[in-house]
Design a protein around this motif. Structure first.
Motif, PDB file in Angstrom:
ATOM      1  N   ARG A  76      78.971 -14.829 -52.533  1.00 39.90           N
ATOM      2  CA  ARG A  76      79.490 -14.236 -53.769  1.00 39.90           C
ATOM      3  C   ARG A  76      81.017 -14.242 -53.798  1.00 39.90           C
ATOM      4  NH1 ARG A  76      77.561  -8.260 -55.281  1.00 39.90           N
ATOM      5  NH2 ARG A  76      79.075  -7.692 -53.662  1.00 39.90           N
ATOM      6  N   ARG A  77      81.635 -14.032 -52.643  1.00 41.45           N
ATOM      7  CA  ARG A  77      83.100 -13.953 -52.568  1.00 41.45           C
ATOM      8  C   ARG A  77      83.752 -15.333 -52.585  1.00 41.45           C
ATOM      9  NH1 ARG A  77      87.553 -15.120 -51.687  1.00 41.45           N
ATOM     10  NH2 ARG A  77      89.221 -13.958 -50.610  1.00 41.45           N
ATOM     11  N   THR A  78      83.135 -16.329 -51.910  1.00 46.76           N
ATOM     12  CA  THR A  78      83.795 -17.617 -51.726  1.00 46.76           C
ATOM     13  C   THR A  78      83.088 -18.796 -52.383  1.00 46.76           C
ATOM     14  OG1 THR A  78      82.587 -18.167 -49.688  1.00 46.76           O
ATOM     15  CG2 THR A  78      84.574 -16.804 -49.463  1.00 46.76           C
ATOM     16  N   GLY A  79      81.805 -18.643 -52.682  1.00 50.93           N
ATOM     17  CA  GLY A  79      81.035 -19.766 -53.197  1.00 50.93           C
ATOM     18  C   GLY A  79      80.418 -20.617 -52.106  1.00 50.93           C
ATOM     19  N   LEU A  80      80.735 -20.341 -50.838  1.00 48.94           N
ATOM     20  CA  LEU A  80      80.162 -21.098 -49.735  1.00 48.94           C
ATOM     21  C   LEU A  80      78.715 -20.663 -49.509  1.00 48.94           C
ATOM     22  CD1 LEU A  80      83.066 -20.931 -47.109  1.00 48.94           C
ATOM     23  CD2 LEU A  80      82.438 -22.889 -48.540  1.00 48.94           C
ATOM     24  N   ARG A  81      77.800 -21.606 -49.511  1.00 47.35           N
ATOM     25  CA  ARG A  81      76.390 -21.287 -49.317  1.00 47.35           C
ATOM     26  C   ARG A  81      76.058 -21.360 -47.826  1.00 47.35           C
ATOM     27  NH1 ARG A  81      73.813 -20.400 -53.678  1.00 47.35           N
ATOM     28  NH2 ARG A  81      71.782 -20.546 -52.604  1.00 47.35           N
ATOM     29  N   LEU A  82      76.529 -20.357 -47.098  1.00 44.34           N
ATOM     30  CA  LEU A  82      76.303 -20.288 -45.668  1.00 44.34           C
ATOM     31  C   LEU A  82      75.089 -19.418 -45.365  1.00 44.34           C
ATOM     32  CD1 LEU A  82      79.990 -19.738 -44.463  1.00 44.34           C
ATOM     33  CD2 LEU A  82      78.724 -21.893 -44.602  1.00 44.34           C
TER      34      LEU A  82
END
Length: 231
Positions: free
Chosen positions: A128-134
């Protein structure tokens, strides 16, 4: 870098698994079980970091390193340092700027339920904060040393690994996950071994996520490196 706090029981196996030609930097964070002396006797370069905290140990190791590409790995035998060349390879060949080892438990109980649930929630907040789907904010990772120093990491507690990921995303780094086997650690965890320790870690990481974005210079893409960059 191998942050270490009372890991004498795990050190022989961990250091035995360091790839040939690689330099093992053990950062002793105030051990009382002889970890520092044992690590030195086994050929590791030992750095002493008196300020307690996972981030303090990791950053001391980062500052002490001299290689272009550096790797982080827990010192508790839950992760196999022999896998580090695979984790570092995308950084060396220029296809990624930060590689994270996604922990895959090999047996029941390797990853306590409360710690896994906390990790899933943090991964959701990171998306949610960065867009990285980790999927994991695991401790095995690789990146270029100077670039990491350029992120201006300030957290010296449990939020250090998360701050690294958040600031890397803010700098438009290419962040990649690779699966790594995860086994039961040797000894008792200082962080995720208890609900209390896990709560403190989550609290530190929530503080990182709540902080406003910091201006970070965009990552300069690097060409493919040579194998000697990690030595």
């Amino acid at each position: 870098m191998l942050p270490c706090l009372d890991e004498a029981a795990a050190l022989p196996w961990v250091l035995e698994r360091i790839p040939p030609g690689w330099r093992a930097i053990v950062v002793d964070n105030g051990s009382t079980d002889g970890s520092a002396e044992l690590a030195a006797s086994l050929g590791a370069y030992v750095v002493h970091e008196p300020r307690r905290g996972f981030g303090a140990a990791c950053h001391a190791g980062l500052r002490a390193a001299t290689a272009d590409v550096v790797c982080f790995c827990d010192c508790d035998a839950s992760l196999d340092p022999g896998l580090l060349p695979s984790v570092a390879r995308p950084v060396l060949d220029g296809t990624a700027d930060l590689v994270l080892g996604r922990r895959r438990p090999t047996v029941r109980g390797a990853w306590p339920t409360h710690a896994r649930l906390a990790n899933l929630e943090l991964a959701r907040l990171v998306r949610r904060r960065t867009g990285l789907r980790l999927h994991d904010l695991g401790p095995m990772r690789a990146a270029r040393r100077e670039a990491l120093l350029g992120l201006g990491l300030t957290d010296r507690r449990s939020g250090y690994p998360l701050q690294m990921v958040v600031r890397a995303a803010d700098a438009d780094w290419r962040v990649r996950e690779l699966d790594v086997p995860y086994t039961p650690r040797v000894g008792r965890s200082k962080v995720t071994g208890t609900w209390r320790g896990t709560w403190h870690a989550v609290r530190d990481m929530r503080a990182v996520l709540a902080a406003p974005p910091q201006p970070v210079p965009p990552r300069e893409r690097q060409p493919a490196d040579t194998a000697g960059a990690l030595r």
